[in-house]
Design a protein around this motif. Sequence first.
Motif: not given
Length: 408
Positions: A21-22, A232-233, A242-244, A371-372
Amino acid sequence: GVLFVVYIFNFIDRQILAILLQPIKEDLQISDTALGFLTGFAFAVFYAFAGLPLARVADRWVRRSLIALSLVTWSVMTAASGLARGFADLALARVGVGIGEAGCTPSAHSLLSDYFPPEKRATVLALYACGVPVGVGLGYRLGGWINDAFGWRAAFFVVGLPGVLMALLVRLTVQEPRRGLSERHAGSGRTYSMREVWQFFATLPTGRRISLAVAFHAFAGYGLATWVPTFFVRIHHMTPGELGLWMSWITAVGGALGSFSGGWIADRWVQSQPRARVHVSMIGALLAIPFIVASVLLADHRLALLSFLPATVFGTLWFGPAASIVQDLVPPAMRATASAVFIFILTIIGLGAGPQLIGIVNDWIGTPDAIRYSLLYTAVGMNLSAALFFWLTGKTLVQDLEAKKRLL
């Protein structure tokens, strides 16, 4: 085993968009509301509405062939997403993915319910549902890694095209059992219209309540699955690659453990408590809440990610038990259509509205940490609503299980 792999392909292609998405937002210059539409209603509306006539086909035609054709369709449209030049192109590709995937699960639920007897059904459907977290996890891992190395467009090409070969394997290896085989009767031979299935399902309080319970649970689940990677991004400044790596094993391990455990526990508990399948689902919805809260509020990204593991375990306990309740409520000749009706409700409310509402709230608040709070309030509110409707389902389940005998 083959149907499980198909379901993995299903969710790789469905959810890979979440980890991308980002970079897509930055490349195509679109808003969070538009991203919510792409991950929500663009897919969900066509998936839900196409699922109804395709389920009617599944109740009359060769189910393995329908699954194979569906797999080819959604795989090609996933690959086509990589060619998108703007929002409209990507939306059309998502519509195609939704229409293709609509033919898979109702047909698979019907096949599995004919392969295995009712006393094993929750476990079997839970094992099949393990394809959801495994597919989502692989989508996170592959999408993040390929994006960092080659860009987001390449990610769609790489995960989409292998599905065409998988479709050939489905057509050649999956067996088509006689309908009603697992109950050791041939059935009346009668077929039911879409209206008859809707009317029968809607007259059962259990049918209405289990559908709403799962829809609210899916609202939180799909909302989290779609927007947690972006969270997280943005908040913890992780790269998609890294997140993946983190999200792949958290989602696959947590989801598979939760899905299998929910079905296994429910099938054993139901021998002494007929409402066990509802109780397992309700407990899961409630226990997931504190871990979701921790995941979105903790400052350390490692602790936040690790908190998402038990949230995923508890959040997937319902997969097998809820699906088996729907299959148990209806006669064999209604199974695929009843599954499609159930999926229609949870898809429009859960998959459609969940990601969309979070995107709208993000844009409405307009702050970097919006978003949080959109994730926090959505997850807590929807999980509590799901728990309430699971509890209400238990109040009518036992008597409604007898209703199908009037039709046999």
